[in-house]
Design an enzyme around this catalytic site. Structure first.
Site, PDB file in Angstrom:
ATOM      1  N   ASP A   1       0.822  -1.201   0.000  1.00  0.00           N
ATOM      2  CA  ASP A   1       0.000   0.000   0.000  1.00  0.00           C
ATOM      3  C   ASP A   1       0.861   1.258   0.000  1.00  0.00           C
ATOM      4  O   ASP A   1       1.815   1.370   0.786  1.00  0.00           O
ATOM      5  CB  ASP A   1      -0.911  -0.004   1.231  1.00  0.00           C
ATOM      6  CG  ASP A   1      -1.775   1.221   1.327  1.00  0.00           C
ATOM      7  OD1 ASP A   1      -2.627   1.422   0.443  1.00  0.00           O
ATOM      8  OD2 ASP A   1      -1.595   2.009   2.282  1.00  0.00           O
ATOM      9  N   ALA A   2       0.514   2.217  -0.867  1.00  0.00           N
ATOM     10  CA  ALA A   2       1.157   3.541  -0.920  1.00  0.00           C
ATOM     11  C   ALA A   2       2.663   3.441  -0.688  1.00  0.00           C
ATOM     12  O   ALA A   2       3.210   4.010   0.253  1.00  0.00           O
ATOM     13  CB  ALA A   2       0.522   4.470   0.101  1.00  0.00           C
TER      14      ALA A   2
ATOM     15  N   GLU B   1       1.628  -0.267  -4.918  1.00  0.00           N
ATOM     16  CA  GLU B   1       0.761   0.854  -5.270  1.00  0.00           C
ATOM     17  C   GLU B   1       1.636   2.095  -5.133  1.00  0.00           C
ATOM     18  O   GLU B   1       2.117   2.406  -4.046  1.00  0.00           O
ATOM     19  CB  GLU B   1      -0.432   0.954  -4.338  1.00  0.00           C
ATOM     20  CG  GLU B   1      -1.327   2.140  -4.678  1.00  0.00           C
ATOM     21  CD  GLU B   1      -2.103   2.692  -3.496  1.00  0.00           C
ATOM     22  OE1 GLU B   1      -3.065   3.445  -3.737  1.00  0.00           O
ATOM     23  OE2 GLU B   1      -1.753   2.394  -2.345  1.00  0.00           O
TER      24      GLU B   1
ATOM     25  N   ASP C   1      -2.156   3.736 -12.676  1.00  0.00           N
ATOM     26  CA  ASP C   1      -3.512   4.269 -12.644  1.00  0.00           C
ATOM     27  C   ASP C   1      -3.850   5.209 -13.792  1.00  0.00           C
ATOM     28  O   ASP C   1      -5.004   5.603 -13.944  1.00  0.00           O
ATOM     29  CB  ASP C   1      -3.751   5.003 -11.314  1.00  0.00           C
ATOM     30  CG  ASP C   1      -3.911   4.050 -10.145  1.00  0.00           C
ATOM     31  OD1 ASP C   1      -4.139   2.854 -10.387  1.00  0.00           O
ATOM     32  OD2 ASP C   1      -3.810   4.506  -8.990  1.00  0.00           O
TER      33      ASP C   1
ATOM     34  N   HIS D   1      -6.758   3.946 -15.864  1.00  0.00           N
ATOM     35  CA  HIS D   1      -8.059   4.150 -15.217  1.00  0.00           C
ATOM     36  C   HIS D   1      -8.522   5.592 -15.355  1.00  0.00           C
ATOM     37  O   HIS D   1      -9.679   5.876 -15.712  1.00  0.00           O
ATOM     38  CB  HIS D   1      -7.973   3.773 -13.744  1.00  0.00           C
ATOM     39  CG  HIS D   1      -9.173   4.186 -12.934  1.00  0.00           C
ATOM     40  ND1 HIS D   1      -9.279   5.441 -12.372  1.00  0.00           N
ATOM     41  CD2 HIS D   1     -10.317   3.527 -12.625  1.00  0.00           C
ATOM     42  CE1 HIS D   1     -10.442   5.531 -11.738  1.00  0.00           C
ATOM     43  NE2 HIS D   1     -11.087   4.387 -11.874  1.00  0.00           N
TER      44      HIS D   1
ATOM     45  N   ASP E   1     -10.093   1.748  -4.016  1.00  0.00           N
ATOM     46  CA  ASP E   1      -9.859   3.181  -3.851  1.00  0.00           C
ATOM     47  C   ASP E   1     -10.761   3.994  -4.766  1.00  0.00           C
ATOM     48  O   ASP E   1     -11.384   4.976  -4.338  1.00  0.00           O
ATOM     49  CB  ASP E   1      -8.394   3.517  -4.174  1.00  0.00           C
ATOM     50  CG  ASP E   1      -7.488   3.414  -2.961  1.00  0.00           C
ATOM     51  OD1 ASP E   1      -7.990   3.642  -1.835  1.00  0.00           O
ATOM     52  OD2 ASP E   1      -6.304   3.101  -3.129  1.00  0.00           O
TER      53      ASP E   1
ATOM     54  N   GLY F   1     -14.471   3.242  -3.436  1.00  0.00           N
ATOM     55  CA  GLY F   1     -14.742   3.600  -2.046  1.00  0.00           C
ATOM     56  C   GLY F   1     -14.369   5.011  -1.667  1.00  0.00           C
ATOM     57  O   GLY F   1     -14.922   5.577  -0.718  1.00  0.00           O
ATOM     58  N   ASN F   2     -13.428   5.604  -2.373  1.00  0.00           N
ATOM     59  CA  ASN F   2     -13.055   6.978  -2.054  1.00  0.00           C
ATOM     60  C   ASN F   2     -13.901   8.002  -2.806  1.00  0.00           C
ATOM     61  O   ASN F   2     -13.613   9.199  -2.757  1.00  0.00           O
ATOM     62  CB  ASN F   2     -11.564   7.207  -2.339  1.00  0.00           C
ATOM     63  CG  ASN F   2     -10.703   6.607  -1.244  1.00  0.00           C
ATOM     64  OD1 ASN F   2     -11.116   6.548  -0.081  1.00  0.00           O
ATOM     65  ND2 ASN F   2      -9.514   6.159  -1.593  1.00  0.00           N
TER      66      ASN F   2
END
Length: 618
Positions: A277-278, A312, A337, A340, A407, A410-411
């Site tokens: 993550d991140a 990510e 990303d 996307h 993300d 949900g964000n």
């Protein structure tokens, strides 16, 4: 160098095994790192969580304290008292049966595995399926996922990717508020449940990856500072506050904690890899970088088995996946990303925040498909500075593409999925481009039937923290014009969680069954067609076809496929002579209304958002 101690935790040079483990005898041994403290005690607890016998811990070198309990083994519950304060859970706990504030539990990794012959999934064959365990089934457990595995295998999925499962506060959470790295959430089924899921997945030829969070710890149930302030540093800052200390005083133990955790997931739970993550927020000025060591430790934890470490990371940095010998971190893949974002801009019209960096034009989308990511050093209007590096020469499978993920759903203030914001025809066309590209596709659970259930942001914090989270969530979206006048759901409300549960019965309903048929056919082609199985640089190309259409060409074993994608309006074009239709997204069997192939007498006609796959005769 490192060796493995009896705890099942990596024994770093100058860092002894930490936590609690069972030795022959039997006996339980504890070791905790608490530099600067004078007195640490083990407080045993019964099954109801009541405290009992107290064991004094003996000071050991390196700021550690140790203790031994004779005649006991797995199942012992305990907490640790530090200089008379507490007691508190063990930060290296392997199990938290009563939650993050309850007693820790001694666990032995003695599961009867049946996957001795399992070698994993090759990176070129990955089709990732992102799952939030708590909302994927009505039961919300690891074991409840097992009956779904056969359907996912038949669909063409090759790997589950679990959102974080490390213990978090309360009964419901995305998992990014985890505080006990080594303890799978009890509400999901704990250590035993996770092992059962992984073993069952391997029996069906499915890999299991897990989202690991090493850039921050959650605020509730985080007792690390009780033991040492060196777990964090004020030298670096992240969106969550002070950074985890990976390069300052005391960092050798903190790094050892993460590397031991990596080793545990791969070796003791047979996981096939991690999604970090991140990764851009894992801040480390030392050498080698912690990311490099994570990749190396993960692979060393499962000799002879394929292990994937995927980051990510929003920076579009090639060094993430370059080998260490070329100055890179040696990771296997990275979320890319830009694909996307281009598609959301093109089909849903998103233009606020980071979407202002994208046009969604056919030309820019084609460029993204050729390169792997769009930004290779250009100035980002949203950031006001250059972003990205060249993707030239990087294998396509290293880039993880999606059209939605946890993300990106949900964000959003209302947790709406892609299907809420684009037409069914656009959803089918976007899906075809995702699954027929040479890059590694990631699906968010339920995507394969265009699920209508939202995936909202939900938490279960104590009252005061919960109030702050709710207020912060609503402030976050106050400036977004598209949410003006709409109430942002309260993350703390139980209904916010229950509304996010998948409704698997949707998959067989007329409005959704065609989408699932499309996904199954696209994934079948991806796995078996020679033109799609070849996925190296030079085996594909993409170009704009006018202003509102593009062509993706795939080549392999002397065969050529072209995917023609129309963004809007009407397309009339002539593919190369001899082209034959393979599939079109508006076919009735996929939920569309176009009975006849869109390619007739050498002319391809597409109306509105749609895609058609044709095979060339050369």
């Amino acid at each position: 160098m490192s060796t493995v101690g009896e705890a099942g935790v990596a024994r770093e040079e100058q860092v002894p095994a930490l936590g609690a483990w069972v030795e022959a005898g039997p006996r339980v041994r504890w070791r905790v790192w608490a530099p600067g403290h004078q007195r640490v005690e083990v407080v045993l607890h019964d099954a109801e969580g009541a405290p009992g016998q107290v064991l004094a811990m003996t000071p050991e070198p390196g700021g550690c304290f140790g203790a031994v309990l004779e005649g006991r083994g797995a199942g012992v519950r305990y907490k640790l008292r530090v200089d008379g304060e507490g007691p508190f859970p063990d930060p290296w706990s392997r199990s938290q049966p009563q939650g993050v504030h309850g007693p820790s539990q001694v666990v032995v990794a003695d599961f009867p595995w049946t996957d001795a012959a399992w070698k994993g999934v090759r990176p070129e064959s990955l089709v990732l399926y992102e799952v939030h365990v708590g909302t994927a089934t009505p039961e919300g457990t690891f074991e409840a996922l097992i009956p779904r595995l056969d359907d996912l295998k038949a669909l063409g999925i090759t790997a589950l990717e679990l959102l974080p499962v490390a213990s978090f506060p309360g009964a419901r959470n995305w998992g990014y508020d985890g505080v006990d790295l080594f303890a799978p959430a009890q509400g999901y089924g704990g250590p035993e449940g996770l092992r059962r899921l992984v073993d069952a997945a391997h029996a069906r030829g499915l890999a299991v990856l897990m989202d690991a969070v090493y850039n921050h710890f959650g605020p509730d149930g985080n007792y690390l500072r009780v033991y040492s302030p060196h777990y964090f540093t004020g030298r670096h800052h992240t969106p969550w506050g002070d950074a985890v200390n990976y390069d300052g005083e005391g960092s050798r133990v903190v790094r050892a904690m993460v590397l031991a955790n990596v080793e545990m997931w791969i070796r003791d739970y047979h996981l096939d890899g991690l999604r970090l993550d991140a990764a851009h927020a894992i801040l480390d000025e030392g050498r080698p970088h912690l990311l490099t060591e994570i990749a190396e430790r993960a692979r060393a934890s499962a000799p002879g088995r394929q292990v994937h470490v995927i980051a990510e990371d929003e920076r579009n940095e090639r060094r993430l996946v370059l080998p260490r010998t070329r100055g890179g971190h040696g990771l296997d893949g990275v979320w890319a990303d830009d694909f996307h974002h281009q598609l959301r801009r093109a089909f849903a019209g998103d233009s606020e925040g980071y979407y202002q960096d994208y046009t969604g034009s056919a030309e820019d989308l084609a460029r993204t498909l050729v390169q792997g990511w769009f930004y290779e050093g250009q100035t980002s209007p949203n950031r006001g500075h250059a972003r990205g590096t060249s993707a030239e020469g990087l294998e396509p499978w290293r880039f993880v593409f999606c059209i939605q993920n946890h993300d990106q759903v949900g964000n959003r203030a209302l947790g709406e999925r892609l299907g809420h914001d684009v037409s069914p025809a656009a959803f089918r066309a976007m899906s075809a481009l995702l699954l027929l590209s040479p890059y590694t596709p990631l699906l968010f659970m339920g995507q394969e039937w265009n699920a209508s259930t939202p995936f909202l942001y939900f938490t279960d914090h104590h009252a005061e923290l919960g109030r702050l989270v709710t207020e912060g969530r609503r402030r976050e979206f106050a400036s977004f014009s598209r949410f003006a006048g709409e109430a942002v759901p309260d993350p703390q409300a139980p209904d916010t969680f229950t509304r996010s549960r998948l409704d698997w019965s949707e998959a067989t309903r007329p409005a959704h069954a065609g989408v699932r048929a499309l996904y199954r056919e696209l994934l079948r082609l991806r796995a078996h067609d020679p033109a799609l199985r070849e996925a190296r640089r030079g085996s594909y190309d993409a170009w704009a076809q006018g202003q509102d259409a593009l062509v993706l060409e795939r080549r392999g074993d002397g065969r050529v496929l072209q995917l023609w994608l129309n963004l809007q309006g009407a397309l009339e074009a002539r593919p190369p002579p001899g082209a034959e239709p393979v599939l079109w997204t508006e076919a009735p069997r996929f939920g569309g209304a176009l009975e006849a192939p869109p390619l007739q007498q050498g002319v391809l006609r597409l109306e509105g958002p749609a895609a058609a796959l044709v095979r060339l005769s050369r």
